[in-house]
Design a protein around this motif. Sequence first.
Motif, PDB file in Angstrom:
ATOM      1  N   ALA A  31      -2.353   6.058  -5.351  1.00 40.58           N
ATOM      2  CA  ALA A  31      -2.885   7.188  -4.587  1.00 40.58           C
ATOM      3  C   ALA A  31      -4.380   7.302  -4.814  1.00 40.58           C
ATOM      4  O   ALA A  31      -4.880   7.037  -5.917  1.00 40.58           O
ATOM      5  N   TYR A  49      -2.322   6.528   0.173  1.00 40.33           N
ATOM      6  CA  TYR A  49      -1.316   6.400  -0.875  1.00 40.33           C
ATOM      7  C   TYR A  49      -0.120   5.601  -0.374  1.00 40.33           C
ATOM      8  O   TYR A  49       0.072   5.398   0.835  1.00 40.33           O
ATOM      9  N   ASN A  76       3.356  11.376  -4.302  1.00 40.00           N
ATOM     10  CA  ASN A  76       2.101  11.597  -3.578  1.00 40.00           C
ATOM     11  C   ASN A  76       2.231  12.490  -2.355  1.00 40.00           C
ATOM     12  O   ASN A  76       1.230  12.769  -1.693  1.00 40.00           O
TER      13      ASN A  76
END
Length: 776
Positions: free
Chosen positions: A311, A340, A72
């Motif tokens: 996320a 996230y 992420n």
Amino acid sequence: MRHHVFAAAMLSTAPLAYAADDVTLQTIKVRADRLSAIDSVVVVENGQTQNRTLGGMLEHVSGVQSSAFGPNAGAPVIRSLSGSRVQILEDGQSILGMNALSGDINIPFDPLFARSVTVNKSSDSVRFGGNAIGGSVDVDSGIISRKMEGKQKDVELVLRKGFNDADAQGLRANFNDGKHFSTNLQLSFQKIGHYDIPGNSKAGVCNSQLFPANGGVNTFLADSCQKEARIQQIYNKASQPFIDQFMTENPDWADGDFSFYTNHPTSVWQRKTYVNPANPAYVPGTPAMTQKKINRDVTPDYHGTLGNSYASNAHIAAGTTYFFDQGYVAVSLDSKESEYGVPGFSMENKSFGANYDAGLPVGVVIKQDKYALEAQLSSPVAYLESVQLRMSRLNNTSGERLGAAKANDYQFDTNQAELLLAHRRAGLLSGLLGLSHQARDISGSGPQRYLPDASTVSRALFLKESLDLDWATFDAGFRHEKVAHEIRKSGFKTSRNAGNSTLGDKDFSLNSYSLGASAPLGQLFGVKLRYSSSERAPDVNELYASNAHYSIMTQEEGNQNLQAERAKNTELTALFANRGFKLSATGYVMKYDNYLYLGHSGAQMANRLPLKYWKQTDTTVKGFEVDASQVLQLGSYGKLNLSAFADLVKNKADNPDKLRAHNDGEYLPNMPTNRYGANVSWENKGWKARLSGTRYDKQKYLGKSVSEEVPLDGYTMVNFQVSRALQVRNSPFAGIEVFFSGTNLLDDDARPHNSPLKYIAPLPGRGFQLGLSARL
């Protein structure tokens, strides 16, 4: 002919390149009209692929990899450089914030509707300042129209369903009157609950190599693996033949198990003789002490699923442009939000013997609002070709969460303005004069603060000129920049280990310049040479950081005595093009004076965090990039493009002192490994398909953090995508396009060597995405 050869040859500087009439597939192009002035510029056009991060979108460009701080958070790493050395811009304005100072903070960017990304792999300090000493990355957001669209209404709906990939939805619209006004709207969302992985989240070396054959514990590996690893000395009760009778009768006098055993049949205590009975457990010749190797997970070792890898991203934006006879004026606003998890990682690096089940996962929350104005005026006065003005206000809040509690929040408020004056061509000479101003305020809160409140002001004047002759093209540029850091009053306190006794204001005067030349060598060959000398001022974390910086698992301490970095870069590119075949090879050497790095002190602080100080040493970065492609026209079967690339970079201290050599080694840890890859793409009558593979080798150039860095096995990433454009009769849609893509098809345990989380968080396993794009 000269421009034709160079335009064709320079297409080979983009790996995985192929021609496309639209943006169905990710397209990588090189803008030939800019090559005479700027080297190593690659434009990556966005398409229907799912780009999780900006670094992930660009990692197929030779010389560029992603920082891969989990799935992420990924920033572009250009020739081993990133952070404050690679300027990240959106629509020509910097969006560097906490993402430059802390690797777990992602760069806010819209993966669905960003038009393209321009990457300059050379030093770009003349144009964008010291933070571009290692290159620049400029995102064209698509929010601003710089020319009137061909249709008065264009609405696009995007739907994507992920299987071990994110779900995404988006709406993009443009409305214009065909004369003066054009308005763009964007709305997009991406979300995933978790990513699956091929095996365990922690690498096998986290168990097999914690205890080296020569003894001791590899503390660097143990900390990176989030492990409690130590060797306990245990007394062997079978090593001595007799039991000490006096200690048996007086156990309070004992200092441990060894006190109850002896090598003597009798003992005398206070003039009294004690007969010591035989030890029934005695085994002759056994050692007095044995070792117990303790290996416990501080954070969970997941199997099949990458824990804490959720996320969620959202973006909403609007921009309006007013066109008039001599130019345009545009205003825009956009808001991005991200939330996230940082997988396999805990900010609580608990002390030995703690209850690790109580550890809390790390989450990141980002909110960014940007307000921008852009204007361009053509031929305003006799000697000016154009005048361009860019202004923006950026409010970015980036925070780390420990479970549900706030660990820290940092607010970055940045005002920017840039004025570009392009003069009319004077014979063979063309160029521009630029003025820029940037003011940034940083404010922090929360119990886990490692930066003070500070303000930074940067002002610059720069000039770029190009001389276009029949036999060669030359360009030169110069920039003078003033950077001033000011400490503001706050509750921030430095640690007892801080190198700075008190925090004070700092200012720097920077000068950068560049020289370039390009020339054809006959009809098939070309050559380019570039030299630049660039300076970068230390940023606030390098000067003032103090206390535990858990996202990099370090007790980070700044140094106010740091000097500005200077990089002297030399780059040579050879080009060849003939009948659809294109080849380019680039070699570069970057000599850094006062290269900034985090140096290990050799000590560990509370919770086993290594104590590191920002230091400087002379460093050389060198490497090469090779790109090749061949276009084949198949007649009624369409067009086929074959391409391949290879790259390698080494970042090595020139003359490290004994402390650097012992604690950090010649090479810094987490450097990108060498790669080579190939791509096959095909298109015909609405069909498009692409298959690509990239091999990441095992790293040979290893750093240290007292203990030597442990390399991981190489891996191969194989991806594919196929799409089909459809025309549906009696439908309100002007066109529909469907696509299906797959990533990591080999389901490899992929751990990028340059990722700080490589030992605890591999890249996601095999994933697929089914998508639909419909236009009204």
